[in-house]
Motif scaffolding. Structure first.
Motif, mmCIF file in Angstrom:
data_model
loop_
_atom_site.group_PDB
_atom_site.id
_atom_site.type_symbol
_atom_site.label_atom_id
_atom_site.label_comp_id
_atom_site.label_asym_id
_atom_site.label_seq_id
_atom_site.Cartn_x
_atom_site.Cartn_y
_atom_site.Cartn_z
ATOM 1 N N ALA A 19 7.169 -6.036 -5.021
ATOM 2 C CA ALA A 19 5.757 -6.408 -4.918
ATOM 3 C C ALA A 19 5.333 -7.643 -5.698
ATOM 4 O O ALA A 19 4.489 -8.416 -5.216
ATOM 5 N N ASP A 25 5.134 1.054 1.872
ATOM 6 C CA ASP A 25 3.896 0.971 1.101
ATOM 7 C C ASP A 25 4.199 0.982 -0.394
ATOM 8 O O ASP A 25 3.642 0.178 -1.157
ATOM 9 N N ALA A 26 5.088 1.868 -0.812
ATOM 10 C CA ALA A 26 5.433 1.947 -2.229
ATOM 11 C C ALA A 26 6.089 0.658 -2.715
ATOM 12 O O ALA A 26 5.766 0.140 -3.800
ATOM 13 N N LEU A 33 5.695 -2.334 -1.609
ATOM 14 C CA LEU A 33 4.788 -3.477 -1.594
ATOM 15 C C LEU A 33 3.590 -3.300 -2.519
ATOM 16 O O LEU A 33 2.721 -4.174 -2.584
ATOM 17 N N THR A 34 3.542 -2.186 -3.240
ATOM 18 C CA THR A 34 2.426 -1.958 -4.163
ATOM 19 C C THR A 34 2.879 -1.623 -5.577
ATOM 20 O O THR A 34 2.067 -1.701 -6.512
ATOM 21 N N GLY A 35 4.125 -1.254 -5.778
ATOM 22 C CA GLY A 35 4.577 -0.813 -7.097
ATOM 23 C C GLY A 35 5.703 -1.660 -7.647
ATOM 24 O O GLY A 35 6.214 -2.570 -7.000
ATOM 25 N N GLU A 36 6.082 -1.347 -8.879
ATOM 26 C CA GLU A 36 7.222 -1.995 -9.512
ATOM 27 C C GLU A 36 8.262 -0.942 -9.858
ATOM 28 O O GLU A 36 7.940 0.211 -10.127
ATOM 29 N N GLN A 57 -4.517 -0.294 7.489
ATOM 30 C CA GLN A 57 -5.778 -1.025 7.417
ATOM 31 C C GLN A 57 -6.317 -1.311 8.819
ATOM 32 O O GLN A 57 -7.480 -1.638 8.985
ATOM 33 N N ARG A 115 7.392 -9.878 1.854
ATOM 34 C CA ARG A 115 6.927 -10.653 0.696
ATOM 35 C C ARG A 115 7.185 -12.148 0.909
ATOM 36 O O ARG A 115 6.331 -12.990 0.623
ATOM 37 N N GLN A 140 -1.164 -11.581 -0.863
ATOM 38 C CA GLN A 140 -2.100 -10.487 -0.582
ATOM 39 C C GLN A 140 -1.715 -9.316 -1.481
ATOM 40 O O GLN A 140 -0.540 -9.113 -1.796
ATOM 41 N N GLN A 141 -2.695 -8.528 -1.860
ATOM 42 C CA GLN A 141 -2.391 -7.387 -2.723
ATOM 43 C C GLN A 141 -1.332 -6.504 -2.083
ATOM 44 O O GLN A 141 -0.427 -6.014 -2.736
ATOM 45 N N ARG A 142 -1.460 -6.322 -0.804
ATOM 46 C CA ARG A 142 -0.425 -5.728 0.041
ATOM 47 C C ARG A 142 -0.759 -6.127 1.464
ATOM 48 O O ARG A 142 -1.869 -5.839 1.929
#
Length: 281
Positions: free
Chosen positions: A156, A133-134, A136-139, A184, A84, A161-163
């Protein structure tokens, strides 16, 4: 063919800052560093994430990444926090190359005083990537795993970037399935005496796995890491053109070459190196 460069985090920072600026001037799409404590006996070997944070501050266009981060000595929570931070410093230019890591006595594989079996290493890698992944995408992320646990961690918010994209290095079916599910991009690192044939087979397998997973394989960047098979990528601009053309026909979209390193197997004529960069600028 998109051209990337691997840099060596072994020099004092003023010199490394100049190298990063020059890599951007030469037009490389991405600049990468290997994520190790030491590599092939070389020390000092500067921390990959600290190096990328510094590089982000002296560049403005080139994408930055690890090639590759592994669970060998990094745990998910502080790694997510570092990701981040670099994403924010760079204005959203971070790509995270991720791999399972080497075995004991190679690539920092035993620094945690445990020689993991192949299956354990694969299990740890899948859990590590899933946790990352979790995070960097969730709270307020909580997860209880076999190797790591997370309790009420928030990372996150604040990402540019969104992730940051995950480019997952994988040569076997299980790693490829993970790349199809959470990656990706895909990193290919051939190790046999016939690298082109090895890549041909891996591309075919990855295409089938993506199809089974409902992923559009044609939209996935496919990065070939060069410099370990004896192919003359930096012998001349013509040699580069020939090899890049061959691998493009096999389905490779991106190539990473090494910054010339005098006195090593990655030494090369700087004029040739810059001529190759100029061809794809």
């Amino acid at each position: 063919m998109n051209l990337h460069v691997v840099l060596w985090p072994i020099h004092d920072w003023p010199a490394m800052a100049d190298t990063w600026r020059r890599a951007e001037e030469l037009g490389f799409v991405g600049g990468w560093v290997y994520d190790h404590l030491a590599w092939r006996g070389h020390t000092p070997w500067d921390d990959a994430y600290a190096s990328l944070a510094a590089a982000a501050a002296v560049t403005s266009r080139i994408r930055l990444g690890t090639l590759v981060t592994s669970p060998n000595f990094r745990t998910p929570v502080p790694t997510a926090s570092a990701i981040r931070t670099i994403d924010r410093i760079s204005g959203g230019r971070l790509t995270l190359g991720i791999g399972a890591g080497g075995s004991a006595h190679t690539s920092d594989g035993d620094v945690l005083d445990r020689d993991w079996t192949k299956r354990e290493r694969a299990n740890r890698f899948e859990e590590w990537v899933s946790h990352l992944d979790a995070l960097l995408t969730g709270e307020s992320v909580s997860a209880a795993g076999e190797y790591w646990s997370i309790r009420d961690v928030t990372v996150a918010p604040g990402l540019v970037q969104q992730r940051p994209p995950f480019w997952i290095a994988a040569g076997g079916p299980r790693g490829m399935r993970l790349a199809a599910r959470l990656g990706q991009g895909w990193v290919v690192n051939p190790v046999t005496d016939d690298p082109a044939e090895e890549v041909r087979g891996q591309v075919a397998r990855m295409e089938g796995i993506c199809s089974d997973a409902g992923r559009d394989f044609s939209a996935m960047p496919r990065l070939l890491l060069t410099g370990f098979t004896g192919e003359p990528w930096l012998a001349s601009a013509a040699a580069y053109d020939d090899l890049a053309g061959r691998y493009a026909e096999l389905g490779i979209t991106d190539v990473a070459i090494h910054w010339p390193r005098p006195g090593s197997e990655w030494d090369a004529d700087t004029a040739v190196f810059e001529a190759i960069a100029a061809k794809v600028r």
